[in-house]
Design a protein around this motif. Structure first.
Motif, PDB file in Angstrom:
ATOM      1  N   GLY A  45     -30.960  35.654  13.584  1.00 16.49           N
ATOM      2  CA  GLY A  45     -29.731  36.437  13.480  1.00 16.49           C
ATOM      3  C   GLY A  45     -28.626  35.923  12.578  1.00 16.49           C
ATOM      4  O   GLY A  45     -27.690  36.659  12.283  1.00 16.49           O
ATOM      5  N   MET A  46     -28.700  34.663  12.158  1.00 17.71           N
ATOM      6  CA  MET A  46     -27.588  34.121  11.376  1.00 17.71           C
ATOM      7  C   MET A  46     -27.757  34.462   9.891  1.00 17.71           C
ATOM      8  O   MET A  46     -28.063  33.620   9.054  1.00 17.71           O
ATOM      9  CB  MET A  46     -27.476  32.617  11.590  1.00 17.71           C
ATOM     10  N   LYS A  47     -27.561  35.756   9.627  1.00 21.98           N
ATOM     11  CA  LYS A  47     -27.770  36.295   8.285  1.00 21.98           C
ATOM     12  C   LYS A  47     -26.725  37.381   8.051  1.00 21.98           C
ATOM     13  O   LYS A  47     -26.455  38.185   8.941  1.00 21.98           O
ATOM     14  CB  LYS A  47     -29.185  36.885   8.236  1.00 21.98           C
TER      15      LYS A  47
ATOM     16  N   HIS B 248     -26.370  33.072   4.648  1.00 21.86           N
ATOM     17  CA  HIS B 248     -27.141  32.726   5.851  1.00 21.86           C
ATOM     18  C   HIS B 248     -27.002  31.252   6.211  1.00 21.86           C
ATOM     19  O   HIS B 248     -26.361  30.485   5.506  1.00 21.86           O
ATOM     20  CB  HIS B 248     -28.625  33.108   5.685  1.00 21.86           C
ATOM     21  N   CYS B 249     -27.603  30.918   7.352  1.00 24.91           N
ATOM     22  CA  CYS B 249     -27.731  29.528   7.777  1.00 24.91           C
ATOM     23  C   CYS B 249     -29.191  29.194   7.542  1.00 24.91           C
ATOM     24  O   CYS B 249     -30.068  29.908   8.012  1.00 24.91           O
ATOM     25  CB  CYS B 249     -27.373  29.395   9.258  1.00 24.91           C
ATOM     26  N   GLU B 250     -29.440  28.114   6.799  1.00 22.24           N
ATOM     27  CA  GLU B 250     -30.813  27.844   6.371  1.00 22.24           C
ATOM     28  C   GLU B 250     -31.577  26.939   7.339  1.00 22.24           C
ATOM     29  O   GLU B 250     -32.723  26.599   7.078  1.00 22.24           O
ATOM     30  CB  GLU B 250     -30.791  27.206   4.977  1.00 22.24           C
TER      31      GLU B 250
ATOM     32  N   ARG C 223     -25.733  22.242  14.886  1.00 20.38           N
ATOM     33  CA  ARG C 223     -25.479  22.353  13.446  1.00 20.38           C
ATOM     34  C   ARG C 223     -25.592  23.792  12.959  1.00 20.38           C
ATOM     35  O   ARG C 223     -26.492  24.510  13.367  1.00 20.38           O
ATOM     36  CB  ARG C 223     -26.559  21.507  12.769  1.00 20.38           C
ATOM     37  N   HIS C 224     -24.662  24.215  12.105  1.00 21.23           N
ATOM     38  CA  HIS C 224     -24.766  25.507  11.440  1.00 21.23           C
ATOM     39  C   HIS C 224     -24.302  25.386   9.998  1.00 21.23           C
ATOM     40  O   HIS C 224     -23.476  24.531   9.673  1.00 21.23           O
ATOM     41  CB  HIS C 224     -23.909  26.568  12.133  1.00 21.23           C
ATOM     42  N   GLN C 225     -24.821  26.275   9.170  1.00 15.09           N
ATOM     43  CA  GLN C 225     -24.437  26.306   7.759  1.00 15.09           C
ATOM     44  C   GLN C 225     -23.913  27.679   7.396  1.00 15.09           C
ATOM     45  O   GLN C 225     -24.244  28.681   8.037  1.00 15.09           O
ATOM     46  CB  GLN C 225     -25.663  26.040   6.866  1.00 15.09           C
TER      47      GLN C 225
ATOM     48  N   GLN D 220     -35.305  28.732  11.595  1.00 12.56           N
ATOM     49  CA  GLN D 220     -35.238  29.845  12.550  1.00 12.56           C
ATOM     50  C   GLN D 220     -33.830  30.407  12.801  1.00 12.56           C
ATOM     51  O   GLN D 220     -33.687  31.369  13.531  1.00 12.56           O
ATOM     52  CB  GLN D 220     -35.878  29.463  13.895  1.00 12.56           C
ATOM     53  N   HIS D 221     -32.789  29.833  12.197  1.00 10.55           N
ATOM     54  CA  HIS D 221     -31.449  30.361  12.469  1.00 10.55           C
ATOM     55  C   HIS D 221     -31.230  31.722  11.814  1.00 10.55           C
ATOM     56  O   HIS D 221     -30.674  32.630  12.434  1.00 10.55           O
ATOM     57  CB  HIS D 221     -30.366  29.372  12.040  1.00 10.55           C
ATOM     58  N   ALA D 222     -31.676  31.887  10.560  1.00  8.06           N
ATOM     59  CA  ALA D 222     -31.516  33.186   9.891  1.00  8.06           C
ATOM     60  C   ALA D 222     -32.414  34.227  10.557  1.00  8.06           C
ATOM     61  O   ALA D 222     -31.985  35.351  10.830  1.00  8.06           O
ATOM     62  CB  ALA D 222     -31.849  33.064   8.412  1.00  8.06           C
TER      63      ALA D 222
HETATM   64 CU   LIG Z   1     -27.304  27.791  12.106  1.00  8.38          CU
END
Ligand SMILES: [Cu+2]
Length: 214
Positions: free
Chosen positions: A148-150, A138-140, A94-96, A143-145
């Motif tokens: 690095g997912m920022k 970002h992806c909320e 899953r990603h946002q 731990q995703h942000a």
């Molecule tokens: Cu994500």
């Protein structure tokens, strides 16, 4: 006549609220997309921008110590532009894609939210206000942000960089790595000491009260 005006005002209010929509299916969801409603400070759409945005682990490979990323860490658009987003998740997880800080009268909670439960793609549009501002993307997920997912969306050049955007800005608090092994060595010596005392005294007690034990 007065009643008519009231009715028109009421209908107008309802029409202004009803665009706060949410689409959802088994693959993902879109919340607060807006392709028609102009922000208060825009008299018209200045330009239409088509952005294809990827999310996935492979985009983090170039960043030391990161695990997830978008394919780009910054997008630049003009004030009052309409952005048509195609969001593609290249991972099996899953990603946002969330944009924060948008005006609340158009985007409830100031947020546009796209989410994919696995590999796939989604489309959504938004219209940004007439203001120089840097928006957090970002992806909320947990731990995703941080991993690095920022990223950031700069409107009209933005108003600065946000912290800890990979390859763009430094974090506010740097990560702590235990490079000094002294603490660990001391811990090991202490553990050995405790083990020796425990077994040593146990042995002594047993042999004292149960002579046969030996
Ligand atoms: Cu994500």
């Amino acid at each position: 006549m007065k009643k008519n005006r009231l009715l028109i005002a009421l209908l107008f209010t309802i029409s202004q609220v009803s665009f706060a929509t949410m689409q959802m299916d088994e693959k993902g969801m879109v919340m607060n997309a807006n392709s028609n409603n102009l922000p208060k400070d825009c008299s018209q759409i200045s330009e239409t921008v088509n952005l294809t945005i990827h999310a996935g682990q492979k985009y983090a490979e170039k960043f030391n110590g990161k695990m997830f990323a978008f394919d780009r860490q910054q997008w630049d658009v003009k004030p009052c532009s309409k952005i048509n987003i195609i969001f593609i998740n290249d991972d099996q997880i899953r990603h946002q894609f969330m944009i924060h800080g948008l005006p609340g009268y158009l985007y409830p909670d100031g947020m546009l939210h796209l989410e994919l439960y696995g590999e796939g793609q989604l489309r959504a549009s938004l219209i940004v206000p007439n203001q120089k501002k840097t928006y957090l993307v970002h992806c909320e997920l947990a731990q995703h942000a941080e991993k690095g997912m920022k990223a950031q969306l700069k409107v009209g050049g933005g108003d600065g960089d946000l912290p800890s955007i990979p390859a763009i800005s430094a974090p506010i608090n740097s990560d702590h790595y235990l490079l000094d092994w002294t603490e660990l060595k001391l811990g090991g010596v202490f553990a050995l000491f405790v083990i020796t005392i425990t077994f040593g005294s146990g042995h002594w007690l047993l042999s004292r009260y149960f002579g046969k034990y030996k």
